[in-house]
Design an enzyme around this catalytic site. Structure first.
Site, short mmCIF file in Angstrom:
data_model
loop_
_atom_site.label_atom_id
_atom_site.label_comp_id
_atom_site.label_asym_id
_atom_site.label_seq_id
_atom_site.Cartn_x
_atom_site.Cartn_y
_atom_site.Cartn_z
N LEU A 43 40.75 38.48 50.39
CA LEU A 43 42.13 38.57 49.89
C LEU A 43 42.85 37.23 49.85
O LEU A 43 43.99 37.15 49.40
CB LEU A 43 42.93 39.55 50.74
N LYS A 100 45.72 38.23 47.41
CA LYS A 100 45.36 38.38 46.01
C LYS A 100 44.20 39.36 45.90
O LYS A 100 43.48 39.63 46.87
CB LYS A 100 44.99 37.03 45.39
N ASP A 119 40.88 28.82 46.17
CA ASP A 119 41.94 29.76 45.80
C ASP A 119 43.34 29.17 45.94
O ASP A 119 44.30 29.77 45.45
CB ASP A 119 41.86 31.02 46.67
N ALA A 163 38.65 38.83 54.40
CA ALA A 163 38.48 40.12 53.72
C ALA A 163 38.41 39.99 52.20
O ALA A 163 38.44 41.00 51.50
CB ALA A 163 39.64 41.04 54.11
N PRO A 184 44.60 41.01 56.17
CA PRO A 184 43.36 41.01 56.95
C PRO A 184 42.59 39.70 56.79
O PRO A 184 42.60 39.09 55.72
CB PRO A 184 42.58 42.19 56.36
N VAL A 185 41.93 39.29 57.87
CA VAL A 185 41.24 38.00 57.91
C VAL A 185 39.83 38.14 57.33
O VAL A 185 39.12 39.11 57.60
CB VAL A 185 41.16 37.50 59.36
N GLY A 204 44.11 32.92 54.10
CA GLY A 204 44.20 31.53 54.54
C GLY A 204 44.65 30.60 53.43
O GLY A 204 45.44 29.67 53.67
N SER A 205 44.19 30.86 52.21
CA SER A 205 44.59 30.02 51.07
C SER A 205 46.06 30.22 50.74
O SER A 205 46.76 29.26 50.39
CB SER A 205 43.73 30.36 49.85
N SER A 206 46.55 31.46 50.84
CA SER A 206 47.98 31.68 50.57
C SER A 206 48.84 31.02 51.64
O SER A 206 49.93 30.50 51.35
CB SER A 206 48.29 33.18 50.46
#
Length: 279
Positions: free
Chosen positions: A89, A1, A126, A87, A84-85, A92-94
């Site tokens: 974005l 995201k 998130d 970052a 990317p970890v 992990g939540s997705s």
């Protein structure tokens, strides 16, 4: 995201920060596979930066879901990392949201989307957004969601400079007296045309991360030079995105960044979250 804007509105007694953000899924995604075997929950991944234990968001999601159903099934979760970890974005939540949706489908939808969002909130702020699955105005700590009705006709170049940022440390170093997004965001709702990248791109966390990592500002400049309508850091960083009106211009910007820098660049579009699966 990505966060098209991110305003920090205050700090709560429990230490969390209140925010107001316009969040959008983009079609840069990890691939999750669930295999029902063994006796416990196992994680395997192609990225050495990802924890394989109970601190992994996907592991947390599986544990919560199986406990809710009072099941002891063994589960192997394979995560092919493309996001990317650490970052900004929400990778992990997705992943957590995808595991919840995948398990819910496997067990013939015992839980509603609202139930899953409530479960996701305990994993990360998130996660409910990824379960919501549409561009959304997020408030509270990010868990209160309202669908954003306006058009967002942009092509996106996401640039990752190659280092991780700690969200906790960024919020810890935030000076609420220096935040600047409130006036810009108020204007958003006084305009009939909705979101305008020239007016509304703003992230109160950017000043914190960019002060420690000046490359954030350099990436923004590169994206603007390559024709972006606007550029902004996503979340707490370190990823930066540019919004383009033309897909060919976005592709050319990505190619130029690939050829002239050591940064990783990705072209993507705003997504409705359907790649997360579910009903």
């Amino acid at each position: 995201k990505i966060n098209l804007f991110l305003q920090v509105t205050g700090k709560r007694p429990d230490g969390y920060h209140e925010l107001f953000s316009l969040m959008c899924c983009v079609d840069l995604y990890d691939i999750i596979q669930l295999e029902f075997s063994g006796r416990d929950i196992q994680i395997k991944t192609n990225n050495a930066q990802i924890p394989l234990d109970v601190t992994n968001h996907a592991h947390k999601a599986a544990t919560l879901f199986l406990n809710r159903l009072n099941r002891k099934d063994g589960l192997k979760i394979s995560i092919e990392k493309n996001i990317p970890v650490a970052a900004g974005l929400g990778g992990g939540s997705s992943n957590a949201a995808s595991v919840l949706l995948g398990l819910n489908r496997h067990y013939n939808f015992p839980l509603s989307r609202v139930d899953l969002m409530s479960m996701g909130r305990s994993i990360g702020a998130d996660v409910p957004f990824f379960l919501f699955g549409k561009p959304a105005l997020a408030s509270g700590i990010g868990e209160k969601l309202e669908a954003y009705p306006g058009p967002l006709p942009f092509h996106i170049v996401v640039v990752y400079p190659g280092f991780r940022v700690s969200t906790g440390e960024v919020f810890q170093n935030l000076n609420l007296g220096l935040t600047k997004c409130e006036k810009k965001i108020k204007r958003l709702f006084s305009l009939k045309n909705g979101f305008d990248p020239g007016l509304h791109l703003c992230n109160d966390l950017e000043i914190v991360t960019a002060s420690e990592y000046p490359v954030i500002t350099s990436i923004k400049k590169q994206l603007l030079i390559r024709g972006a309508l606007g550029a902004l850091m996503s979340g707490s960083g370190s990823a930066v995105f540019g919004l383009f009106s033309d897909s060919h211009m976005a592709e050319r910007a990505k190619q130029a960044i690939d050829e002239n820098t050591r940064w990783d660049a990705f072209v993507c579009d705003i997504s409705d979250g359907s790649h997360l699966g579910g009903e």
